[in-house]
Design an enzyme around this catalytic site. Sequence first.
Site, mmCIF file in Angstrom:
data_model
loop_
_atom_site.group_PDB
_atom_site.id
_atom_site.type_symbol
_atom_site.label_atom_id
_atom_site.label_comp_id
_atom_site.label_asym_id
_atom_site.label_seq_id
_atom_site.Cartn_x
_atom_site.Cartn_y
_atom_site.Cartn_z
ATOM 1 N N GLU A 132 -8.474 -50.382 -65.438
ATOM 2 C CA GLU A 132 -9.951 -50.471 -65.274
ATOM 3 C C GLU A 132 -9.997 -49.965 -63.778
ATOM 4 O O GLU A 132 -10.741 -48.943 -63.667
ATOM 5 C CB GLU A 132 -10.535 -51.783 -65.631
ATOM 6 C CG GLU A 132 -12.122 -51.634 -64.904
ATOM 7 C CD GLU A 132 -12.593 -53.171 -64.585
ATOM 8 O OE1 GLU A 132 -13.526 -53.226 -64.082
ATOM 9 O OE2 GLU A 132 -11.750 -54.083 -65.228
ATOM 10 N N ASP A 189 -11.682 -46.323 -63.272
ATOM 11 C CA ASP A 189 -12.752 -46.209 -62.210
ATOM 12 C C ASP A 189 -12.577 -45.133 -61.242
ATOM 13 O O ASP A 189 -13.471 -44.330 -60.950
ATOM 14 C CB ASP A 189 -12.845 -47.672 -61.630
ATOM 15 C CG ASP A 189 -14.398 -47.398 -60.709
ATOM 16 O OD1 ASP A 189 -15.549 -47.365 -61.093
ATOM 17 O OD2 ASP A 189 -13.842 -47.701 -59.262
ATOM 18 N N ASP A 199 -15.703 -52.432 -68.617
ATOM 19 C CA ASP A 199 -14.661 -52.463 -68.297
ATOM 20 C C ASP A 199 -13.581 -51.920 -69.156
ATOM 21 O O ASP A 199 -12.505 -51.145 -68.546
ATOM 22 C CB ASP A 199 -14.347 -53.999 -67.956
ATOM 23 C CG ASP A 199 -14.992 -54.572 -66.864
ATOM 24 O OD1 ASP A 199 -15.876 -53.713 -66.200
ATOM 25 O OD2 ASP A 199 -15.003 -55.753 -66.685
ATOM 26 N N GLU A 245 -13.438 -47.919 -68.852
ATOM 27 C CA GLU A 245 -12.692 -47.334 -67.660
ATOM 28 C C GLU A 245 -11.353 -47.624 -67.920
ATOM 29 O O GLU A 245 -10.558 -46.816 -67.510
ATOM 30 C CB GLU A 245 -13.261 -48.268 -66.658
ATOM 31 C CG GLU A 245 -14.765 -47.802 -66.191
ATOM 32 C CD GLU A 245 -15.098 -48.446 -64.877
ATOM 33 O OE1 GLU A 245 -15.777 -47.698 -63.989
ATOM 34 O OE2 GLU A 245 -14.899 -49.565 -64.761
#
Length: 236
Positions: free
Chosen positions: A47, A51, A120, A123
Amino acid sequence: MNRNLDELMTNIGYQFKDKELLRHALTHSSYANEKNLKPFSDNERLEFLGDAVLEVVSSDFLYKNYPQMHEGDLSKLRASLVCEPTLAFCAKEINLGDFIRLGRGEDATGGRKRKSVTSDAFEAVIGAMYLDGGMEPASTFIRRFVLTDIEHKKLYHDCKTALQEIVQAKHDEPLEYEVINESGPDHAKVYTAVAKVGEEILGTGNGSSKKHAEQEAAFNALVSLHEEDRADVLKD
């Protein structure tokens, strides 16, 4: 629910060479803890990577496609595209919640539909895709599922401001938000909020925080007001 990974790869339009990376991206901490998996078996590190990839790709896209927009406005627009509610909406498009590996408790309390969980994981899938195939497939995925319908997503991000302006123009009473319900365990609360003027409820929303619930209530209020305006035009 844990459906077949081939089905998810069809949904996202990318075939992983290393399916274990995708499985890793779908592993929530509750599942890793319940199964006593080795450290870092959950999707939190992926994640983190996803991101960063998402920020680079979205920044590049906005820089090139909005040449007249100032830096501050570019930052606001990017924030509207990569915030939790927007990514959860994108995750819903590919039915991502159906494929996440959750602990039994998290699953029983609605984790598959919880925005914090699905955003989450979304990502993390980006991070896994980047590791598996590089920037090109990750960028293609982001452009297909995130960097679309931008005006709609921008409206969602700015909806509280937009609703405030409408209410001020049409009503003497102020716009207020009220949290009317809290549910779920302490680590995964779900809040329900309403946007209202006096006793009139304009919209209702749910979220993993009071702020997100209010934001969704404002967005739903704007959608309802827009539909009412269209109906009035058709009558005339």
